[in-house]
Design a protein around this motif. Structure first.
Motif, PDB file in Angstrom:
ATOM      1  N   GLU A 464       0.850  -1.198   0.000  1.00  9.05           N
ATOM      2  CA  GLU A 464       0.000   0.000   0.000  1.00  9.05           C
ATOM      3  C   GLU A 464       0.879   1.239   0.000  1.00  9.05           C
ATOM      4  O   GLU A 464       1.754   1.400   0.851  1.00  9.05           O
ATOM      5  CB  GLU A 464      -0.893   0.001   1.242  1.00  9.05           C
ATOM      6  N   THR A 474       3.878   0.642   2.766  1.00 11.28           N
ATOM      7  CA  THR A 474       3.591  -0.372   3.780  1.00 11.28           C
ATOM      8  C   THR A 474       3.365  -1.726   3.130  1.00 11.28           C
ATOM      9  O   THR A 474       2.510  -1.863   2.252  1.00 11.28           O
ATOM     10  CB  THR A 474       2.359   0.008   4.616  1.00 11.28           C
ATOM     11  N   THR A 476       2.184  -5.544   3.868  1.00  9.65           N
ATOM     12  CA  THR A 476       1.397  -6.315   4.837  1.00  9.65           C
ATOM     13  C   THR A 476       1.396  -7.785   4.461  1.00  9.65           C
ATOM     14  O   THR A 476       1.180  -8.130   3.296  1.00  9.65           O
ATOM     15  CB  THR A 476      -0.054  -5.802   4.870  1.00  9.65           C
ATOM     16  N   THR A 478      -0.817 -10.255   4.521  1.00  9.65           N
ATOM     17  CA  THR A 478      -2.259 -10.467   4.701  1.00  9.65           C
ATOM     18  C   THR A 478      -2.532 -11.877   5.187  1.00  9.65           C
ATOM     19  O   THR A 478      -3.329 -12.103   6.091  1.00  9.65           O
ATOM     20  CB  THR A 478      -2.993 -10.196   3.377  1.00  9.65           C
ATOM     21  N   ASN A 504       4.754  -2.907  12.473  1.00 13.26           N
ATOM     22  CA  ASN A 504       3.508  -2.807  13.244  1.00 13.26           C
ATOM     23  C   ASN A 504       3.450  -1.503  14.031  1.00 13.26           C
ATOM     24  O   ASN A 504       3.031  -1.455  15.193  1.00 13.26           O
ATOM     25  CB  ASN A 504       3.362  -4.010  14.190  1.00 13.26           C
ATOM     26  N   TRP A 523       8.097 -13.522  11.256  1.00 12.08           N
ATOM     27  CA  TRP A 523       6.930 -12.856  10.692  1.00 12.08           C
ATOM     28  C   TRP A 523       5.709 -13.736  10.838  1.00 12.08           C
ATOM     29  O   TRP A 523       5.789 -14.966  10.771  1.00 12.08           O
ATOM     30  CB  TRP A 523       7.149 -12.546   9.216  1.00 12.08           C
ATOM     31  N   ASP A 527       1.283  -8.959  10.068  1.00 10.12           N
ATOM     32  CA  ASP A 527       2.408  -8.047  10.299  1.00 10.12           C
ATOM     33  C   ASP A 527       2.511  -7.025   9.169  1.00 10.12           C
ATOM     34  O   ASP A 527       2.255  -7.325   8.001  1.00 10.12           O
ATOM     35  CB  ASP A 527       3.715  -8.829  10.380  1.00 10.12           C
ATOM     36  N   LYS A 528       2.925  -5.829   9.570  1.00  8.00           N
ATOM     37  CA  LYS A 528       3.117  -4.740   8.614  1.00  8.00           C
ATOM     38  C   LYS A 528       4.504  -4.151   8.799  1.00  8.00           C
ATOM     39  O   LYS A 528       4.942  -3.924   9.935  1.00  8.00           O
ATOM     40  CB  LYS A 528       2.086  -3.624   8.817  1.00  8.00           C
ATOM     41  N   THR A 530       6.732  -0.841   7.385  1.00  8.37           N
ATOM     42  CA  THR A 530       6.608   0.430   6.660  1.00  8.37           C
ATOM     43  C   THR A 530       7.973   1.070   6.511  1.00  8.37           C
ATOM     44  O   THR A 530       8.774   1.087   7.456  1.00  8.37           O
ATOM     45  CB  THR A 530       5.667   1.395   7.413  1.00  8.37           C
TER      46      THR A 530
END
Length: 788
Positions: A464, A474, A476, A478, A504, A523, A527-528, A530
């Motif tokens: 994203e 970012t 992610t 999913t 996160n 992971w 989890d994100k 950025t």
């Protein structure tokens, strides 16, 4: 069976490295080698890139496969199902578009899941197989041959001549055909793409092996010197075609042929790390190096890899413009001289399309963020500028000359330039290089909004971002079918002054290696991670000229907006005057990367916007920079040149604007093997070997001077100038005045004009030369001699 190109990239096979493996990088989490995610595993989210794919899909589906197949059917003795297209498809390069079209369909199917694209591709493969069977000897092609009497026939006619040793080429034609081997390379690539992106096709493989047999028989009849003569004609990446055929069949016949198709004149210097690219056709060379890269992967021969790497380094560092494209009028200039070649004929799209392919090969051998710094620059600023975003047309050149506008192919396609073909492919695959992996490492190389499936981990990824207009990206997880500890590498561009990484929402300290921020942890789904990259303004000078500069914001090349493309640009080029140039910029709309200037631009301040979005606008990308004192000198020189031009205009008898329809009609121009040209905003005309151009000009009594205008960086050429069939001069051009147009005055003997109201002026090239281009001709009265 050996690995095919896609299987190779997706495998863990080891190839020799061109440099010592970066042990520290590997230890930090960067793998020794990498492969991209399959295109079919990536789906683009809403963005300019996703829009480009959809516009391109609509364009592809407007085209008619049967019209592109017309010549293939006709030359196989089968009734064509539709009329042939116009433009290049009605010229002796006919058929080249079909290979690009197959690739575009296959890539679009992989990128979007479009079933109609797959259906069309299967249909074309079946029709090619039918044509090949009708020929009966493996031959299948759509190109034509123009005989000496002007008759256009099946291009197959040239090959018995070539096999007898009768080989004739001026660089782009081969015995009257326009680049036939290049043409076949496009077909091979299209067929490989069908297999790789739609599914196995025994029919496609049979076409390639059958045609390969025909081509192999042609070259088997030639000695090594004759092969080099054939290879002097542009042949695309035909060496790659047969290297790939060997990789898929394990038949040594194809490897032998691929290695024999080695153009020594160009490739030997590169293997020896010598840059001899000046004045050679740029895109003719890039596919050869892609072929060498593939041969390096297959054979492990270091020399092939050395040439490919050296070529890439020289082109990107010394021959490329700020948008990542290269070449002027399709040719390389000397290293670090592009500031002298900022014209409306810069940056052929095919060149960048191929340079990005070469970049992917080099990156797969050894991941290095600098490779993708170039890839991002060229992909974002050149490739994305190449497509008209409403109807899907394509540029041939992407002009960087101030005030130039982009010229696009038509909505339904009749031009079919080479760059129309590569455009069909480029805008079908914007998701192909976002995600890579190697060993256990996930690599994010391009910050383009997308979702992806990572099969090795059973993961669904989401990327994203509003980058390059926003600084945050970012990633992610999913879903993550196989949670665990592994590295995630996020590219930190070389231009970034810093970066921040969080997981996160919590800041983390990432390892640094090879141009990446690398986070290694356990992971899990949800989890994100950025990364923030500061999108600062910066100035970048043209290679070799610190006074010629462009402005960038992060990866975006900014351009001054000069107004609508349907208007005219007849004002002086804007310049930047001052010491702290960036201090004069202020944000107008930061989210759209738009800036204004205060007191910086002469003659007036301008608004700066992303260059790639200037589809229907005129732009200024490069600027000369001056101190206040330097600008005063520049102004004085400009006024002096205006005074000179005003004096000549006052003494003019007649002016011929070559390359412009109405003036050429008014002056009764006749010609043969002669073409209008446009260069640096000026129209002109040239004549090739065996041709001429001639026109009438008004005269008056008394001494007259014929003045012709030339570009100062022409490659060596000689020609004669005649007045009423009497030679008044022989002109030789050989980089006489680099970086400038210049005038040459030729006194006209009074005997040639006495008692006449008009004369005929004729330009005739010497054998194996070009006359001109000539950018205008003027007849004016000689200045009276000064009495001492």
């Amino acid at each position: 069976m050996l690995l095919g190109r896609r299987a190779f990239l997706l495998s863990s096979a080891t190839v020799p490295m061109l440099a010592t493996p970066a042990v520290a990088q590997i230890g930090a989490g960067l793998p020794a080698k990498a492969a991209p995610f399959p295109l079919s595993a990536v789906r683009l989210r809403r963005s300019d890139f996703a829009r480009a794919v959809e516009v391109n899909r609509d364009y592809l589906l407007r085209l008619s496969p049967d019209r592109l197949l017309h010549n293939f059917h006709q030359f196989a003795g089968l009734p064509p199902k539709a009329p042939v297209y116009g433009g290049w498809e009605s010229d002796t390069i006919a058929g080249h578009t079909l290979g690009h079209y197959l690739s575009g369909l296959a890539l679009t199917h992989a990128q979007t899941g479009c079933q109609e694209c797959a259906t069309r591709a299967h249909y074309i493969v079946a029709e090619l197989a039918r044509c090949q069977a009708a020929n009966g000897d493996g031959y299948v092609a759509g190109f034509t041959r123009k005989r000496k009497d002007g008759t256009v026939v099946d291009g197959k006619e040239i090959f018995p001549e070539i096999m007898r040793g009768d080989i004739r080429s001026a660089g782009f034609d081969l015995n009257g055909c326009w680049v036939p081997l290049y043409n076949w390379h496009k077909m091979y690539t299209g067929l490989y793409d069908v297999i790789d992106h739609i599914g196995p096709s025994p029919q496609a493989m049979a076409i390639m092996t059958g045609l390969g047999g025909y081509i192999d028989r042609v070259f088997a009849a030639l000695n090594d010197d004759q092969v080099q003569t054939v290879l002097a004609c542009e042949h695309g990446g035909i060496n790659e075609s047969f290297a790939e055929l060997y990789a898929r069949t394990d038949d040594p016949r194809w490897l032998k042929l691929a290695e024999r198709l080695y153009h020594k004149k160009v490739l030997v210097p590169l293997a020896e790390k010598r840059d001899e690219l000046a004045n050679i056709h740029a895109n003719t060379q890039v596919p050869k190096l892609i072929g060498l890269a593939r041969l390096h992967e297959i054979t492990g021969q270091a020399g092939y890899g050395t040439a490919a790497r050296f070529f890439w380094e020289q082109v990107t560092r010394h021959h490329s413009y700020v948008i990542g494209g290269n070449a002027d009028r399709e040719y390389f200039s000397a290293p670090d001289t592009i500031a002298q070649h900022i014209t409306e004929q810069t940056c052929e799209h095919c060149n960048t399309y191929n340079m990005l392919k070469l970049t992917r090969h080099l990156y797969g051998w050894q991941p290095d963020g600098a490779l993708f710094d170039y890839y991002e620059r060229a992909h974002l600023n050149h490739v994305m500028a190449q497509q008209e975003p409403v109807s899907g047309g394509f540029t041939y050149m992407t002009p960087l000359m101030t005030g130039a506008k982009r010229e696009y192919s038509g909505r339904d396609g009749e031009e079919f330039w080479c760059c129309v073909g590569t455009g069909m492919e480029s805008h079908a695959k914007h998701g192909e290089s976002i995600f890579w992996s190697g060993d256990e490492t996930l690599i994010v190389n391009l910050y383009i909004p997308a979702d992806a499936q990572w099969a090795a981990r059973g993961a669904t990824l989401g990327l994203e971002t509003a980058y390059p207009f926003d600084d945050a990206v970012t990633l992610t997880f999913t879903t993550l079918g196989k949670p665990g500890r592994f590295p995630v590498a996020l590219r930190v561009p070389g231009w970034a002054k810093g970066h921040e990484v969080s997981v996160n929402g919590q800041p983390v300290t990432a390892a640094r290696a090879g141009g990446y921020a690398i986070v290694t942890r356990r992971w899990k789904a949800g989890d994100k991670v950025t990364i923030r990259l500061p999108l600062d303004l910066r100035i970048e000078a043209a290679p070799g000229d610190e006074q010629t500069i462009a402005v960038l914001r992060g990866p975006l090349v900014l351009a001054a907006d000069l107004g609508r493309a349907d208007g005219n640009w007849d004002r002086p080029d804007p310049a930047m005057v001052g010491t702290d140039l960036l201090a004069a910029f202020r944000p107008v709309d930061a989210e759209a990367a738009q800036y204004g200037t205060t007191g910086l631009i002469r003659p007036a301040d301008l608004t700066f916007v992303p260059f790639y979005r200037q589809h229907d606008r005129r732009s200024a990308v490069y600027f000369k920079r001056f101190t206040d004192a330097q600008w005063k000198v520049e102004e004085a020189g400009f006024l002096a040149e205006q005074a000179r031009q005003k004096d000549i205009a006052a003494r003019s008898v007649d002016v011929m604007h070559l390359g412009e329809m109405q003036p050429e009609r008014d002056h009764a121009l006749t010609s043969d093997i002669s073409y209008p040209v446009v260069y640096r905003g000026r129209n002109g005309r040239d004549a090739r070997t065996g041709g001429f151009f001639e026109f009438a000009m008004a005269v008056k009594p008394g001494p007259l001077i014929l003045q012709a205008t030339y570009w100062g960086d022409e490659r060596p050429r000689s020609f004669d100038i005649l007045v009423d069939n009497q030679r008044i001069a022989t002109q030789t051009l050989d980089a006489d005045k680099p970086g400038a147009f210049f005038d040459v005055d030729y006194p006209v003997p009074e005997a040639l004009t006495k008692g006449k109201s008009k004369v005929k002026v004729r330009f005739v090239p010497h054998d194996k030369n070009t006359a001109g281009p000539v950018f205008g001709v003027r007849l004016f009265t000689a200045r009276p001699a000064t009495v001492a």
